[in-house]
Enzyme design. Sequence first.
Site, mmCIF file in Angstrom:
data_model
loop_
_atom_site.group_PDB
_atom_site.id
_atom_site.type_symbol
_atom_site.label_atom_id
_atom_site.label_comp_id
_atom_site.label_asym_id
_atom_site.label_seq_id
_atom_site.Cartn_x
_atom_site.Cartn_y
_atom_site.Cartn_z
ATOM 1 N N THR A 185 39.065 39.147 35.479
ATOM 2 C CA THR A 185 38.316 38.556 36.588
ATOM 3 C C THR A 185 36.829 38.858 36.456
ATOM 4 O O THR A 185 36.448 39.950 36.052
ATOM 5 C CB THR A 185 38.828 39.187 37.902
ATOM 6 O OG1 THR A 185 40.197 38.857 38.070
ATOM 7 C CG2 THR A 185 38.024 38.700 39.091
ATOM 8 N N ARG A 213 51.612 33.166 43.479
ATOM 9 C CA ARG A 213 51.006 34.492 43.589
ATOM 10 C C ARG A 213 49.499 34.376 43.792
ATOM 11 O O ARG A 213 48.818 33.586 43.153
ATOM 12 C CB ARG A 213 51.297 35.306 42.332
ATOM 13 C CG ARG A 213 50.729 36.742 42.362
ATOM 14 C CD ARG A 213 49.403 36.865 41.656
ATOM 15 N NE ARG A 213 48.939 38.250 41.552
ATOM 16 C CZ ARG A 213 47.766 38.625 41.075
ATOM 17 N NH1 ARG A 213 46.923 37.704 40.629
ATOM 18 N NH2 ARG A 213 47.420 39.893 41.021
ATOM 19 N N GLY A 215 46.116 37.077 44.140
ATOM 20 C CA GLY A 215 45.684 38.456 43.984
ATOM 21 C C GLY A 215 44.554 38.831 44.919
ATOM 22 O O GLY A 215 44.324 38.199 45.948
ATOM 23 N N ASP A 216 43.806 39.845 44.521
ATOM 24 C CA ASP A 216 42.742 40.374 45.378
ATOM 25 C C ASP A 216 41.458 39.559 45.336
ATOM 26 O O ASP A 216 40.648 39.611 46.276
ATOM 27 C CB ASP A 216 42.409 41.802 44.954
ATOM 28 C CG ASP A 216 41.771 41.834 43.566
ATOM 29 O OD1 ASP A 216 42.446 41.417 42.603
ATOM 30 O OD2 ASP A 216 40.613 42.255 43.438
ATOM 31 N N THR A 236 38.240 44.590 39.996
ATOM 32 C CA THR A 236 38.962 43.865 38.954
ATOM 33 C C THR A 236 40.132 44.725 38.495
ATOM 34 O O THR A 236 40.171 45.929 38.749
ATOM 35 C CB THR A 236 38.035 43.537 37.770
ATOM 36 O OG1 THR A 236 38.744 42.742 36.811
ATOM 37 C CG2 THR A 236 37.541 44.795 37.082
ATOM 38 N N GLY A 239 45.402 43.301 40.913
ATOM 39 C CA GLY A 239 45.013 42.855 42.243
ATOM 40 C C GLY A 239 45.848 43.443 43.357
ATOM 41 O O GLY A 239 45.328 43.748 44.441
#
Length: 325
Positions: A185, A213, A215-216, A236, A239
Amino acid sequence: MRRRTFIERSAISLAGISFGSSLIKSDLFAMTKNTAIKPMAIATWNFQKAAQTAGEMLEQGENALDAVEQGVMVEESNLKNTTVGDGGAPDRDGNVTLDACIMDATGNAGSVVYLKEIEHPVSVARKVMEETPHVMLAGEGALQFAIQQGFKRKNLLTPESEAEWKEWLKNKEYKPIINIENHDTIGMLCMDKNGDIAGACTTSGLSYKMNGRVGDSPIIGSGLFVDNEIGGAAGTGMGEAIMKSVGSFLIVELMRQGKSPQEACQEAVMRTVNKSPNYKDFQVAYIAMNKNGEVGSYCIHKGFSYAMFQDGKSSDNLSASYLEE
């Protein structure tokens, strides 16, 4: 008399508390007011061109929001980066789905999740922030909005990514790879000549993730958080671990309490380590910047690096401090 005396004393005490708080805040940011501001850009991993693009814009007088958007767009268009934008690795079903968020100096934010067929999700996230009453749009709704805003559909699954996915299907082994190919990321923070800070984060997520899905990266407070009075942070790595600690928000709040960006990043990582018995199996890394132009970075495992551009110079492959085993 007793009641009057109590009220008078209470009023004096409250005034003292308020005045004291003002002094604390004034002392905390005295350096910013007395030091010439030098525009700067920092980015996760060794994304040299992205940091340079943003940094040069800042030195030309552009604002932090425009610079951070254009900076991460460099990696969204980089076909060699299989974890961001065009050419990103697909999910288990062969879908390339993108997540991104952006946050400006006023506290406004925009985000998109599970976005397909749009090369620059960070720009769609900015449109969400500026053109809608919402913060986040997802899936088909995000795609519909992007098309309405003039973005063009594009097949993001490159022949190379498709071939790698088909090879993966033979065994279907799913596990995170620490520091995969030394890039992941991209999270970026920029400070402009006015001292304003903005940030952005964009990704295609974990390779061969489950369909749906998220992630963060597009979650405000997890993959990215900016408070223009204090500073900003971006994360990064895995996540799920970052979301559980709301890591970027945590770092900014630790800086608010007086910690340096370096100290704040380290404490955020250690909170994850202390709560995760399997921390040796995944990476979590952060970068941070405060209003004084100080930066910091910390990660679980050796191998995470970041890039910075300031004073016309690139500082690439800056190695983050990491947990000693």
